[in-house]
Design a protein around this motif. Structure first.
Motif, PDB file in Angstrom:
ATOM      1  N   SER A 138       0.844  -1.190   0.000  1.00  0.00           N
ATOM      2  CA  SER A 138       0.000   0.000   0.000  1.00  0.00           C
ATOM      3  C   SER A 138       0.881   1.243   0.000  1.00  0.00           C
ATOM      4  CB  SER A 138      -0.901   0.032   1.245  1.00  0.00           C
ATOM      5  OG  SER A 138      -1.678  -1.132   1.327  1.00  0.00           O
ATOM      6  N   ILE A 139       0.416   2.291  -0.678  1.00  0.00           N
ATOM      7  CA  ILE A 139       1.146   3.550  -0.691  1.00  0.00           C
ATOM      8  C   ILE A 139       0.164   4.682  -0.409  1.00  0.00           C
ATOM      9  CG2 ILE A 139       0.986   3.653  -3.219  1.00  0.00           C
ATOM     10  CD1 ILE A 139       3.621   5.263  -3.145  1.00  0.00           C
ATOM     11  N   LEU A 140       0.542   5.548   0.518  1.00  0.00           N
ATOM     12  CA  LEU A 140      -0.298   6.685   0.908  1.00  0.00           C
ATOM     13  C   LEU A 140       0.334   7.969   0.393  1.00  0.00           C
ATOM     14  CD1 LEU A 140      -2.646   7.932   2.603  1.00  0.00           C
ATOM     15  CD2 LEU A 140      -1.036   8.034   4.512  1.00  0.00           C
ATOM     16  N   ILE A 141      -0.373   8.659  -0.497  1.00  0.00           N
ATOM     17  CA  ILE A 141       0.075   9.940  -1.028  1.00  0.00           C
ATOM     18  C   ILE A 141      -1.083  10.923  -0.957  1.00  0.00           C
ATOM     19  CG2 ILE A 141       1.177  11.118  -2.976  1.00  0.00           C
ATOM     20  CD1 ILE A 141       1.825   8.370  -4.125  1.00  0.00           C
ATOM     21  N   ASP A 142      -0.853  12.069  -0.324  1.00  0.00           N
ATOM     22  CA  ASP A 142      -1.901  13.105  -0.214  1.00  0.00           C
ATOM     23  C   ASP A 142      -3.217  12.524   0.288  1.00  0.00           C
ATOM     24  OD1 ASP A 142      -0.126  14.998  -1.089  1.00  0.00           O
ATOM     25  OD2 ASP A 142      -0.820  14.977  -3.169  1.00  0.00           O
ATOM     26  N   ASN A 143      -3.123  11.710   1.334  1.00  0.00           N
ATOM     27  CA  ASN A 143      -4.299  11.097   1.954  1.00  0.00           C
ATOM     28  C   ASN A 143      -5.065  10.157   1.021  1.00  0.00           C
ATOM     29  OD1 ASN A 143      -3.954  12.411   4.497  1.00  0.00           O
ATOM     30  ND2 ASN A 143      -4.811  14.281   3.603  1.00  0.00           N
ATOM     31  N   LYS A 144      -4.420   9.720  -0.056  1.00  0.00           N
ATOM     32  CA  LYS A 144      -5.019   8.746  -0.963  1.00  0.00           C
ATOM     33  C   LYS A 144      -4.208   7.460  -0.902  1.00  0.00           C
ATOM     34  CE  LYS A 144      -6.656  12.297  -4.156  1.00  0.00           C
ATOM     35  NZ  LYS A 144      -6.522  12.872  -5.520  1.00  0.00           N
ATOM     36  N   THR A 145      -4.882   6.355  -0.626  1.00  0.00           N
ATOM     37  CA  THR A 145      -4.197   5.069  -0.491  1.00  0.00           C
ATOM     38  C   THR A 145      -4.470   4.187  -1.697  1.00  0.00           C
ATOM     39  OG1 THR A 145      -4.400   5.171   1.925  1.00  0.00           O
ATOM     40  CG2 THR A 145      -3.918   3.023   0.957  1.00  0.00           C
ATOM     41  N   SER A 146      -3.394   3.643  -2.265  1.00  0.00           N
ATOM     42  CA  SER A 146      -3.495   2.668  -3.349  1.00  0.00           C
ATOM     43  C   SER A 146      -2.942   1.343  -2.829  1.00  0.00           C
ATOM     44  CB  SER A 146      -2.702   3.124  -4.570  1.00  0.00           C
ATOM     45  OG  SER A 146      -3.197   4.378  -5.039  1.00  0.00           O
ATOM     46  N   ARG A 147      -3.568   0.238  -3.228  1.00  0.00           N
ATOM     47  CA  ARG A 147      -3.194  -1.067  -2.670  1.00  0.00           C
ATOM     48  C   ARG A 147      -3.158  -2.124  -3.765  1.00  0.00           C
ATOM     49  NH1 ARG A 147      -6.749  -0.831   0.762  1.00  0.00           N
ATOM     50  NH2 ARG A 147      -5.539  -0.054   2.524  1.00  0.00           N
ATOM     51  N   VAL A 148      -2.105  -2.944  -3.757  1.00  0.00           N
ATOM     52  CA  VAL A 148      -1.994  -4.042  -4.715  1.00  0.00           C
ATOM     53  C   VAL A 148      -1.523  -5.304  -3.988  1.00  0.00           C
ATOM     54  CG1 VAL A 148      -1.577  -2.640  -6.770  1.00  0.00           C
ATOM     55  CG2 VAL A 148       0.352  -3.326  -5.338  1.00  0.00           C
ATOM     56  N   ILE A 149      -1.792  -6.457  -4.594  1.00  0.00           N
ATOM     57  CA  ILE A 149      -1.371  -7.737  -4.025  1.00  0.00           C
ATOM     58  C   ILE A 149      -0.314  -8.359  -4.931  1.00  0.00           C
ATOM     59  CG2 ILE A 149      -2.101 -10.087  -3.444  1.00  0.00           C
ATOM     60  CD1 ILE A 149      -4.832  -8.938  -2.705  1.00  0.00           C
ATOM     61  N   LEU A 150       0.784  -8.795  -4.331  1.00  0.00           N
ATOM     62  CA  LEU A 150       1.853  -9.459  -5.068  1.00  0.00           C
ATOM     63  C   LEU A 150       1.913 -10.914  -4.623  1.00  0.00           C
ATOM     64  CD1 LEU A 150       3.037  -6.412  -3.986  1.00  0.00           C
ATOM     65  CD2 LEU A 150       4.615  -6.966  -5.813  1.00  0.00           C
ATOM     66  N   ASN A 151       1.863 -11.810  -5.597  1.00  0.00           N
ATOM     67  CA  ASN A 151       1.900 -13.237  -5.283  1.00  0.00           C
ATOM     68  C   ASN A 151       2.533 -14.008  -6.436  1.00  0.00           C
ATOM     69  OD1 ASN A 151      -0.137 -13.331  -7.235  1.00  0.00           O
ATOM     70  ND2 ASN A 151      -1.750 -13.195  -5.685  1.00  0.00           N
ATOM     71  N   LYS A 152       2.450 -15.318  -6.359  1.00  0.00           N
ATOM     72  CA  LYS A 152       3.089 -16.162  -7.375  1.00  0.00           C
ATOM     73  C   LYS A 152       2.490 -15.927  -8.758  1.00  0.00           C
ATOM     74  CE  LYS A 152       4.562 -20.952  -8.104  1.00  0.00           C
ATOM     75  NZ  LYS A 152       4.482 -22.337  -7.593  1.00  0.00           N
TER      76      LYS A 152
END
Length: 201
Positions: A138-152
């Motif tokens: 997850s990355i928080l920039i200017d109170n906006k959160t983006s989220r990704v899942i990393l897997n096989k």
């Protein structure tokens, strides 16, 4: 406070606790701020132990001192974390680790970070030694959160593009030269057949 609200809060707390202690998952949370950028990592202590034992041959955790264990863990995370922003590699600097019975937390200061993000490529193959492991970034920039899942399934890599500090998955660009070759093959075949037909015997 209503009963429904209390039940929901309890369920949320239990879910958060289970997720943090899940040996098959790790949470990476990057906070981008004006003065300092910090990467927070929460993971299962059991999951970390298993990954270290599999990654380092002949490692005996029982005889390893706490200081050596922390050094191994921090080194392992650093070696298996890659972040590229706008085409520039971002380094993990100073790191600290807090060990627990069930959960381990790490914090890293992030190298110089651009003010405006256009693209972000993250590769986290830490814990790939553990079957069915996945990492949530997850990355928080200017109170906006983006989220990704990393897997096989995605080989522990994700490429993102940013619009108004919100991430979207980068679409793979088609190499047009391959399309040209695919178009050219039938043309060559047809031309050869035609030449053979009109060629005098």
């Amino acid at each position: 406070m209503k009963k429904k609200t209390i039940i929901l809060l309890i369920l949320l707390a239990v879910f958060t606790s289970v997720r943090a202690h899940n040996p098959l998952s790790a949470m990476y949370y990057l906070e981008v701020k004006e003065d300092i950028n910090i990467l927070n990592i929460s993971l299962s202590q059991n999951g970390l132990n298993e990954a270290l034992k599999k990654h380092f041959s002949n490692l005996n955790l029982e005889t390893l001192s706490a200081a050596d264990y922390k050094q191994k863990a921090i080194g392992y995370i650093k070696d298996n974390f890659s972040l590229i922003v706008n085409g520039v590699t971002i380094k993990l600097l100073e790191g600290g680790i807090k060990l627990g019975n069930h959960e381990t937390d790490l914090k890293f200061i992030i190298d110089l970070f651009p003010k405006h993000i256009n693209t972000l490529d993250v590769h986290i193959d830490a814990f790939k030694e553990n079957n069915q492991h996945q990492s949530v970034f997850s990355i928080l920039i200017d109170n906006k959160t983006s989220r990704v899942i990393l897997n096989k399934e995605n080989n522990y890599k994700v490429a993102l593009e940013f619009s108004d500090n919100k991430a979207i998955l980068k679409k793979e660009k088609i190499n047009k030269s391959y399309l040209f070759v695919l178009f050219l093959i039938p043309v060559v075949i047809v031309t050869n057949k035609y030449i053979k037909k009109i060629k005098p015997k």
